[in-house]
Design an enzyme around this catalytic site. Structure first.
Site, PDB file in Angstrom:
ATOM      1  N   ARG A   1       1.143  -1.371  -0.061  1.00 22.16           N
ATOM      2  CA  ARG A   1      -0.246   0.106   0.142  1.00 22.16           C
ATOM      3  C   ARG A   1       1.121   1.403   0.092  1.00 22.16           C
ATOM      4  O   ARG A   1       1.506   1.508   1.435  1.00 22.16           O
ATOM      5  CB  ARG A   1      -0.722  -0.113   1.241  1.00 22.16           C
ATOM      6  CG  ARG A   1      -1.492   1.488   1.956  1.00 22.16           C
ATOM      7  CD  ARG A   1      -2.587   1.444   2.854  1.00 22.16           C
ATOM      8  NE  ARG A   1      -2.182   0.115   4.463  1.00 22.16           N
ATOM      9  CZ  ARG A   1      -1.809   1.801   4.883  1.00 22.16           C
ATOM     10  NH1 ARG A   1      -0.588   2.183   4.684  1.00 22.16           N
ATOM     11  NH2 ARG A   1      -1.013   0.501   5.996  1.00 22.16           N
TER      12      ARG A   1
ATOM     13  N   HIS B   1      -3.150   4.292   5.166  1.00 23.49           N
ATOM     14  CA  HIS B   1      -4.228   2.838   5.443  1.00 23.49           C
ATOM     15  C   HIS B   1      -5.805   4.058   5.167  1.00 23.49           C
ATOM     16  O   HIS B   1      -6.029   3.630   4.666  1.00 23.49           O
ATOM     17  CB  HIS B   1      -3.641   2.585   7.022  1.00 23.49           C
ATOM     18  CG  HIS B   1      -5.736   1.590   7.791  1.00 23.49           C
ATOM     19  ND1 HIS B   1      -5.737   0.336   6.420  1.00 23.49           N
ATOM     20  CD2 HIS B   1      -6.966   2.674   7.572  1.00 23.49           C
ATOM     21  CE1 HIS B   1      -6.749   0.420   6.995  1.00 23.49           C
ATOM     22  NE2 HIS B   1      -7.594   1.178   7.980  1.00 23.49           N
TER      23      HIS B   1
ATOM     24  N   TYR C   1       4.940   4.719  11.137  1.00 23.35           N
ATOM     25  CA  TYR C   1       5.440   3.415  11.547  1.00 23.35           C
ATOM     26  C   TYR C   1       6.284   2.602   9.990  1.00 23.35           C
ATOM     27  O   TYR C   1       6.164   2.042   9.704  1.00 23.35           O
ATOM     28  CB  TYR C   1       4.536   3.004  11.898  1.00 23.35           C
ATOM     29  CG  TYR C   1       3.125   3.190  10.817  1.00 23.35           C
ATOM     30  CD1 TYR C   1       3.228   1.695   9.678  1.00 23.35           C
ATOM     31  CD2 TYR C   1       1.810   3.929  10.869  1.00 23.35           C
ATOM     32  CE1 TYR C   1       1.714   2.162   8.215  1.00 23.35           C
ATOM     33  CE2 TYR C   1       1.294   3.779   9.214  1.00 23.35           C
ATOM     34  CZ  TYR C   1       0.936   3.252   9.010  1.00 23.35           C
ATOM     35  OH  TYR C   1       0.224   3.217   7.786  1.00 23.35           O
TER      36      TYR C   1
HETATM   37  C1  LIG Z   1     -13.196  -6.782  13.637  1.00 26.65           C
HETATM   38  C2  LIG Z   1     -12.043  -5.434  13.496  1.00 26.65           C
HETATM   39  N1  LIG Z   1     -11.472  -4.803  14.437  1.00 26.65           N
HETATM   40  C3  LIG Z   1     -10.692  -4.150  14.425  1.00 26.65           C
HETATM   41  C4  LIG Z   1     -10.838  -3.165  12.922  1.00 26.65           C
HETATM   42  C5  LIG Z   1      -9.983  -1.815  12.674  1.00 26.65           C
HETATM   43  N2  LIG Z   1      -9.145  -1.878  11.562  1.00 26.65           N
HETATM   44  C6  LIG Z   1      -9.277  -1.374  10.754  1.00 26.65           C
HETATM   45  S1  LIG Z   1      -8.769  -1.315   9.486  1.00 26.65           S
HETATM   46  C7  LIG Z   1      -7.599  -2.455  10.446  1.00 26.65           C
HETATM   47  C8  LIG Z   1      -6.393  -2.799   9.673  1.00 26.65           C
HETATM   48  C9  LIG Z   1      -6.769  -4.016   8.382  1.00 26.65           C
HETATM   49  O1  LIG Z   1      -5.291  -4.783   7.482  1.00 26.65           O
HETATM   50  P1  LIG Z   1      -5.758  -5.573   6.519  1.00 26.65           P
HETATM   51  O2  LIG Z   1      -6.302  -6.475   7.576  1.00 26.65           O
HETATM   52  O3  LIG Z   1      -4.281  -6.185   6.359  1.00 26.65           O
HETATM   53  O4  LIG Z   1      -5.890  -5.029   5.174  1.00 26.65           O
HETATM   54  P2  LIG Z   1      -6.160  -3.235   4.010  1.00 26.65           P
HETATM   55  O5  LIG Z   1      -6.879  -2.042   5.269  1.00 26.65           O
HETATM   56  O6  LIG Z   1      -4.229  -3.544   4.658  1.00 26.65           O
HETATM   57  O7  LIG Z   1      -5.781  -3.929   3.025  1.00 26.65           O
HETATM   58  C10 LIG Z   1      -8.313  -2.404  10.927  1.00 26.65           C
HETATM   59  C11 LIG Z   1      -7.083  -3.454  12.489  1.00 26.65           C
HETATM   60  C12 LIG Z   1     -12.548  -3.070  12.156  1.00 26.65           C
HETATM   61  N3  LIG Z   1     -12.475  -2.187  10.970  1.00 26.65           N
HETATM   62  N4  LIG Z   1     -12.701  -4.184  12.578  1.00 26.65           N
END
Ligand SMILES: Cc1ncc(C[n+]2csc(CCOP(=O)(O)OP(=O)(O)O)c2C)c(N)n1
Length: 399
Positions: A283, A287, A296
């Protein structure tokens, strides 16, 4: 797919033996020239390499359209970031850097396949023929869902991390019970693999031999948590623990992503059960627009990945192979600008929904409790209408 519909229990396959976990169409050997750790058909320098198990054979127009898809997607995505910065969107989750993973996999799908996305799959939405404006409505907060999933078999964005892998698995089981040969794809990130939902989805899909492809975009971060904090083993290897094949692909190589996803979909739709595809990508942006990645990760790391840019390498190959010329690239750039303009104007013109619209689709039919809440909300709003603007502004209350 073989689910015994009477008993609801899987009739096949028998537990996998060690030998058939990685069937022939998922070879793990990368020949000299390609990356040793994942399937690659195009090096970061834009040089074509062959792979014994995966190939692509497209028309010149199809090769060019993959480029167009990636450039247009990147452009409207950049507009999303700009609009969020201007306060026109509440938030934007950029896909910059992940165009090859999304366009490659998205173009492998058939119209009758079903997609269960997370919230960053703008490129896949584009491949499904979604109007990008419908994605923007969600991030502007003027819609409570976004779009009708039935129109393009593109289900709603899911903000609960990993939850859609369960929806996809259940849907795939249903598709198979209906006797259709469609496949289902669940998109999720590396961070989602730490969720229990994903573990449950893997197990259910395997045991019920569901025709679902789990497409993980390993973009190296779950917000600020690096991949090293998520797993001790390469993600694609998790699949073998559940009894189905996993394959790792260069997620910045649109041709490899297309070839691997096509093979995975064929495997799923022909009764082979689930497949996990791990697309290794990055990415490039934050985020979401509320995040600051400089806190980070290093600029050296970002520079390293910029050199692996999926669009640059593909353009180099297209031009070198004589499949496109500069005039074509200029035309695509102009088309991308026009798309961005349409998005910009469209977003600013989106009407606000009626405040009570959030009560409209809670249940398919009327429900007394929801109606009571709706009435209470209307009354609450009517209270604001009574306050004169001067009073409200002066006191700072009631807003
Ligand atoms: C069940 C849950 N726990 C925590 C969150 C908070 N949260 C939002 S995005 C994220 C990270 C997701 O990372 P990834 O799965 O690698 O996807 P990316 O955004 O990098 O595409 C988190 C922990 C959430 N939305 N849902």
């Amino acid at each position: 797919m073989t689910v015994d519909s009477a008993a609801g229990a899987p009739t096949a396959p028998a537990p996998h033996s060690e030998g058939d976990l990685v069937p022939e169409d998922f070879p793990s050997v990368q020949p000299p020239g390609g990356h040793p750790d994942y399937v690659q058909l195009l090096t970061p320098e834009g040089r074509r390499v062959e792979h014994p198990g995966y190939s692509v054979d497209l028309s010149h127009d199809e090769y060019r359209s993959l480029y167009r898809d990636m450039v247009l997607t990147r452009r409207f995505d950049a507009e999303g970031t700009a609009l969020a910065r201007q306060g026109e969107l509440a938030l934007w989750a950029s896909l910059a850097g992940q165009e090859a993973a999304q366009i490659g996999s998205g173009r492998a799908l058939r119209a009758d396949d079903h997609v269960f996305p997370t919230y960053r799959e703008h490129g896949v939405a584009w491949c499904r023929g979604m109007d990008p404006l419908s994605l923007f409505g969600l991030f502007r907060g003027v819609t409570h869902g976004g779009w009708d999933p039935k129109e393009r078999n593109f289900h709603l964005y899911t903000l609960v991390i990993g939850a859609q892998t369960l929806h996809a698995t259940g849907y795939a089981m249903g598709v198979a019970k209906d006797g259709a040969d469609s496949a289902v794809v669940a998109y999720f990130g590396d961070g989602a693999t730490s969720q229990g939902d994903v573990a449950e989805a893997f197990n259910f899909a395997s045991v019920y031999n569901a025709p679902v492809v789990f497409f993980c975009q390993n973009n190296h971060y779950a917000i600020s948590e690096s991949i090293e904090h998520q797993t001790r083993v390469p993600l694609f290897q998790r699949a073998s623990g559940y009894g189905f094949p996993g394959v790792r692909v260069d997620g910045n190589d649109v041709l490899a992503c297309l070839a691997v996803t096509k093979a995975a979909l064929e495997h799923a739709r022909s009764g082979g059960g689930p497949v996990l595809v791990e697309a290794v990508t990055y990415r490039m942006g934050p985020h979401t627009t509320t995040d600051d990645p400089t806190r980070y990760r290093t600029s050296a790391e970002e520079d390293e990945w910029r050199r692996k840019d999926p669009i640059d390498r593909y353009r180099t190959w297209l031009l070198d192979a004589g499949l496109a010329d500069q005039a074509f690239c200029d035309e695509v750039d102009a088309e991308a600008e026009e798309l961005a303009r349409r998005v910009r104007v469209g977003v600013r013109q989106m009407p606000d929904p009626e405040p009570t619209a959030m009560f409209d689709h809670v249940h398919a039919e009327g429900h007394a409790l929801v109606e009571e809440q709706r009435a209470g909300f209307v009354e609450y709003h009517a209270g604001f209408a009574d306050a004169t603007p001067a009073t409200a502004a002066g006191s700072g209350e009631g807003r």
